[in-house]
Scaffold this active site. Sequence first.
Site, PDB file in Angstrom:
ATOM      1  N   SER A  56      42.767  32.909  40.905  1.00 56.80           N
ATOM      2  CA  SER A  56      41.939  33.646  41.867  1.00 56.80           C
ATOM      3  C   SER A  56      40.491  33.185  41.799  1.00 56.80           C
ATOM      4  O   SER A  56      40.081  32.553  40.809  1.00 56.80           O
ATOM      5  CB  SER A  56      42.021  35.150  41.588  1.00 56.80           C
ATOM      6  OG  SER A  56      41.190  35.470  40.491  1.00 56.80           O
ATOM      7  N   THR A  57      39.719  33.536  42.812  1.00 60.03           N
ATOM      8  CA  THR A  57      38.289  33.184  42.825  1.00 60.03           C
ATOM      9  C   THR A  57      37.572  33.873  41.656  1.00 60.03           C
ATOM     10  O   THR A  57      36.483  33.460  41.283  1.00 60.03           O
ATOM     11  CB  THR A  57      37.628  33.599  44.163  1.00 60.03           C
ATOM     12  OG1 THR A  57      38.048  34.922  44.489  1.00 60.03           O
ATOM     13  CG2 THR A  57      38.007  32.662  45.289  1.00 60.03           C
TER      14      THR A  57
ATOM     15  N   ASP B 269      51.596  38.273  36.807  1.00 61.71           N
ATOM     16  CA  ASP B 269      50.691  38.854  35.811  1.00 61.71           C
ATOM     17  C   ASP B 269      51.414  39.065  34.478  1.00 61.71           C
ATOM     18  O   ASP B 269      52.636  39.253  34.443  1.00 61.71           O
ATOM     19  CB  ASP B 269      50.179  40.203  36.354  1.00 61.71           C
ATOM     20  CG  ASP B 269      48.939  40.676  35.611  1.00 61.71           C
ATOM     21  OD1 ASP B 269      48.385  39.908  34.808  1.00 61.71           O
ATOM     22  OD2 ASP B 269      48.542  41.836  35.826  1.00 61.71           O
ATOM     23  N   GLY B 270      50.636  39.059  33.395  1.00 59.33           N
ATOM     24  CA  GLY B 270      51.186  39.413  32.084  1.00 59.33           C
ATOM     25  C   GLY B 270      51.374  38.241  31.142  1.00 59.33           C
ATOM     26  O   GLY B 270      51.929  38.408  30.049  1.00 59.33           O
ATOM     27  N   ASN B 271      50.921  37.048  31.534  1.00 60.87           N
ATOM     28  CA  ASN B 271      51.086  35.873  30.657  1.00 60.87           C
ATOM     29  C   ASN B 271      50.380  36.069  29.319  1.00 60.87           C
ATOM     30  O   ASN B 271      50.930  35.761  28.256  1.00 60.87           O
ATOM     31  CB  ASN B 271      50.496  34.620  31.318  1.00 60.87           C
ATOM     32  CG  ASN B 271      51.236  34.209  32.569  1.00 60.87           C
ATOM     33  OD1 ASN B 271      52.314  34.708  32.841  1.00 60.87           O
ATOM     34  ND2 ASN B 271      50.651  33.303  33.326  1.00 60.87           N
TER      35      ASN B 271
ATOM     36  N   ARG C  72      49.450  38.893  27.786  1.00 58.07           N
ATOM     37  CA  ARG C  72      50.073  39.930  26.942  1.00 58.07           C
ATOM     38  C   ARG C  72      51.403  39.446  26.365  1.00 58.07           C
ATOM     39  O   ARG C  72      51.771  39.769  25.248  1.00 58.07           O
ATOM     40  CB  ARG C  72      50.258  41.224  27.756  1.00 58.07           C
ATOM     41  CG  ARG C  72      48.999  42.075  27.804  1.00 58.07           C
ATOM     42  CD  ARG C  72      49.075  43.103  28.896  1.00 58.07           C
ATOM     43  NE  ARG C  72      48.913  42.472  30.206  1.00 58.07           N
ATOM     44  CZ  ARG C  72      49.258  43.036  31.342  1.00 58.07           C
ATOM     45  NH1 ARG C  72      49.803  44.219  31.348  1.00 58.07           N
ATOM     46  NH2 ARG C  72      49.055  42.396  32.478  1.00 58.07           N
TER      47      ARG C  72
ATOM     48  N   ASN D  88      39.065  34.226  38.594  1.00 61.15           N
ATOM     49  CA  ASN D  88      39.558  33.704  37.309  1.00 61.15           C
ATOM     50  C   ASN D  88      38.609  32.696  36.650  1.00 61.15           C
ATOM     51  O   ASN D  88      38.739  32.394  35.457  1.00 61.15           O
ATOM     52  CB  ASN D  88      40.948  33.051  37.469  1.00 61.15           C
ATOM     53  CG  ASN D  88      42.065  34.056  37.636  1.00 61.15           C
ATOM     54  OD1 ASN D  88      43.092  33.772  38.256  1.00 61.15           O
ATOM     55  ND2 ASN D  88      41.898  35.259  37.089  1.00 61.15           N
TER      56      ASN D  88
END
Length: 240
Positions: free
Chosen positions: A62-63, A17-19, A21, A65
């Site tokens: 994820s489903t 996570d965090g791409n 930002r 996204n």
Amino acid sequence: MELSNIKVPNHVAIIMDGNGRWAKKRFLPRIAGHKEGMNTVKKITIAASDLGVKVLTLYAFSTENWSRPQSEVSYLMGLPSKFFDTFVPDLIKNNVKVVVLGDVSQLPDNTRIAVRNAINDTSSCTGMILAFALNYGARQDILNAVNYLIEHHQGESVSFQELSQSLSTGILAPYNDPDLVIRTSGEQRLSNFLSYESAYSELYFTDTKWPDFTAQDLIEAFNDYSSRQRRFGGITEETE
Ligand code: FPP
């Protein structure tokens, strides 16, 4: 850090996570964060394999996204071919076998082909398993398993073992369940990732955003994991 004192988890699962930002902080478009995130996947895959991890599961899409802007979804869908086109020789050199969790049938043709080729090209590798969760959601995965079991069990009751085998992580046996789940970027939730399999996983959260996550950060997470007392609901000498 003394590597010899570190307990290496067999199955490590990462919520990358965090791409977005990371990119925003640099006044770059979100996809620049995903591109850098892909380079981090390469580094962390080799580091995990070198450290002796048996299964590395990465939550890539994820489903949920699909609800992102079309341009971002389309960029994310192109990443597997970008990744595998350049990286399969390194995976083979490191004896890493690629598998996928989730419903690949809904992915665009070129993504599906890139994934299928990577699976085929690495199928005889016997080292670490690199499991990409692509169009994966734990609730959907559990529902699929339940429907499969209803169809094949003619009203008979089902064991935990049969349920585990029917989840998409069944292909990771005997390392179906992650020992350690890492989430980067400061969020502290599982977001529909391996909900059943992580019942007794150790959780590790770091503020570092995925594009900045390094092999040293992975070792730091393993170091923290090494200090945990895993009791699986039982007791140990220390807690008697
Ligand atoms: C979450 O960050 C990240 C994703 C939804 C995509 C993860 C994908 C990669 C790291 C690249 C995968 C590489 C391959 C080879 C498939 P975010 O976009 O939610 O970040 P934010 O919370 O800061 O917005």
